[in-house]
Design an enzyme around this catalytic site. Structure first.
Site, PDB file in Angstrom:
ATOM      1  N   CYS A  98       0.800  -1.221   0.000  1.00 55.76           N
ATOM      2  CA  CYS A  98       0.000   0.000   0.000  1.00 55.76           C
ATOM      3  C   CYS A  98       0.840   1.282   0.000  1.00 55.76           C
ATOM      4  O   CYS A  98       1.457   1.596  -1.005  1.00 55.76           O
ATOM      5  CB  CYS A  98      -1.009  -0.032   1.142  1.00 55.76           C
ATOM      6  SG  CYS A  98      -2.340   1.163   0.874  1.00 55.76           S
ATOM      7  N   HIS A 200      -3.468  -5.397   2.451  1.00 53.49           N
ATOM      8  CA  HIS A 200      -3.114  -5.578   3.870  1.00 53.49           C
ATOM      9  C   HIS A 200      -3.873  -6.807   4.333  1.00 53.49           C
ATOM     10  O   HIS A 200      -4.449  -7.539   3.550  1.00 53.49           O
ATOM     11  CB  HIS A 200      -3.606  -4.408   4.729  1.00 53.49           C
ATOM     12  CG  HIS A 200      -3.201  -3.064   4.284  1.00 53.49           C
ATOM     13  ND1 HIS A 200      -2.025  -2.488   4.673  1.00 53.49           N
ATOM     14  CD2 HIS A 200      -3.828  -2.146   3.523  1.00 53.49           C
ATOM     15  CE1 HIS A 200      -1.963  -1.264   4.164  1.00 53.49           C
ATOM     16  NE2 HIS A 200      -3.031  -1.032   3.469  1.00 53.49           N
TER      17      HIS A 200
HETATM   18  N1  GLN Z   1      -1.428   7.302   0.751  1.00 54.44           N
HETATM   19  C1  GLN Z   1      -2.162   6.111   0.778  1.00 54.44           C
HETATM   20  C2  GLN Z   1      -3.552   6.270   0.164  1.00 54.44           C
HETATM   21  O1  GLN Z   1      -3.621   6.228  -1.004  1.00 54.44           O
HETATM   22  C3  GLN Z   1      -2.031   5.322   2.008  1.00 54.44           C
HETATM   23  C4  GLN Z   1      -2.869   4.104   2.070  1.00 54.44           C
HETATM   24  C5  GLN Z   1      -2.386   3.014   2.987  1.00 54.44           C
HETATM   25  O2  GLN Z   1      -1.188   2.712   3.113  1.00 54.44           O
HETATM   26  N2  GLN Z   1      -3.338   2.362   3.637  1.00 54.44           N
HETATM   27  O3  GLN Z   1      -4.564   6.473   0.830  1.00 54.44           O
END
Ligand code: GLN
Length: 257
Positions: A98, A200
């Site tokens: 992510c 995740h």
């Molecule tokens: N900057 C990220 C987003 O697009 C972070 C998301 C994450 O790591 N859960 O929201």
């Protein structure tokens, strides 16, 4: 390695305090547990802001984080970008999740228009739409482009939309969920032995085939050749996988592609 010696993998865990949302540290716990079950040593080096990288690594892990954490991590990560790319070229394994995946791309532009430079491990760029736009949230079921990994399950929550350039291929194709951008069906990215993903969940505790894939890649990197590992079942992880897959099928949007 002599026959009597236990093989071991050298793991670098980037920003364990900072980049760790939705229990991404579960990936490290699952990795250590699976290595122990397979008779493989697992030496984890935690690398935080300002820390040096160790001289070598067989597997690099980085978890997710929100924009605020990414803003802190990005300038520090820039110090390591060259080394990380050299490691990828040497077929070290990587798993970036992510916010970590976004920072392993070329750049991430936040909803406020700030551009965070990434390590460019992946030929990927990410743009966050204005805050009022829908976020990509929910349970995901996808099919990996890695045959040995197969079906993957996880949980996604991101505003950023990622797009792959010609130098990256998707890690998976979504059946349920949004994936990289909710439009082209791609989930994550892959180059050589490096994997980026929005999943995740934690990811590895629910995807034992991916855990084994990473351990094998790390062992190949360290010792060369295809590692011989014992057949050890992982019934809890298999069950967690099946449960998560059923939840994604029941609750999540079917991908339009
Ligand atoms: N900057 C990220 C987003 O697009 C972070 C998301 C994450 O790591 N859960 O929201």
């Amino acid at each position: 390695m002599s026959a009597a010696q236990q093989p071991a993998i050298r793991v670098v865990w980037l920003y364990p305090e900072l980049m760790n949302v939705y229990a991404d540290r579960g990936n490290v716990i699952a990795l250590e547990a699976r290595c122990a079950a397979l008779g493989v040593g697992c030496e984890v080096t935690r690398v935080g802001i300002g820390d040096p990288l160790p001289g070598e690594a067989d597997l690099v892990l980085i978890g997710g984080g929100q924009d605020r954490e990414q803003q802190r991590a990005a300038p520090d990560l820039a110090r390591h970008a060259g080394t990380l790319r050299a490691w990828v070229d040497e077929d070290a394994a990587m798993l970036a999740v992510c916010g970590g995946f976004q920072l392993f791309g070329r750049w991430y532009r936040t909803a406020e228009g700030e551009e965070l430079r990434g390590a460019a491990v992946f030929d990927v760029t990410t743009v966050a739409p204005p805050r009022e736009e829908e976020r990509c949230i929910g349970d995901v079921l996808a099919h990996s482009t890695l045959e040995a990994v197969g079906e993957v399950v996880g949980f996604e929550n991101h505003g950023g939309r990622s797009y792959l350039g010609p130098g990256a291929e998707p890690f998976a194709h979504v059946e349920f969920g949004y994936g990289n951008n909710g439009a082209d069906g791609a989930e994550g990215a892959r180059v050589r032995e490096a994997i980026g993903t929005y999943l995740h969940g934690s990811l590895l505790p629910r995807n034992p085939a991916l855990t084994d894939h990473l351990i094998r890649a790390a062992l190949r990197h360290r010792y060369g050749g295809e590692p011989e590992l014992p057949e050890v079942a992982d019934p809890f992880a298999e069950r967690a996988h099946r449960t998560a897959a059923a939840v994604a099928r029941r609750r999540s949007r079917r991908s339009e592609t």
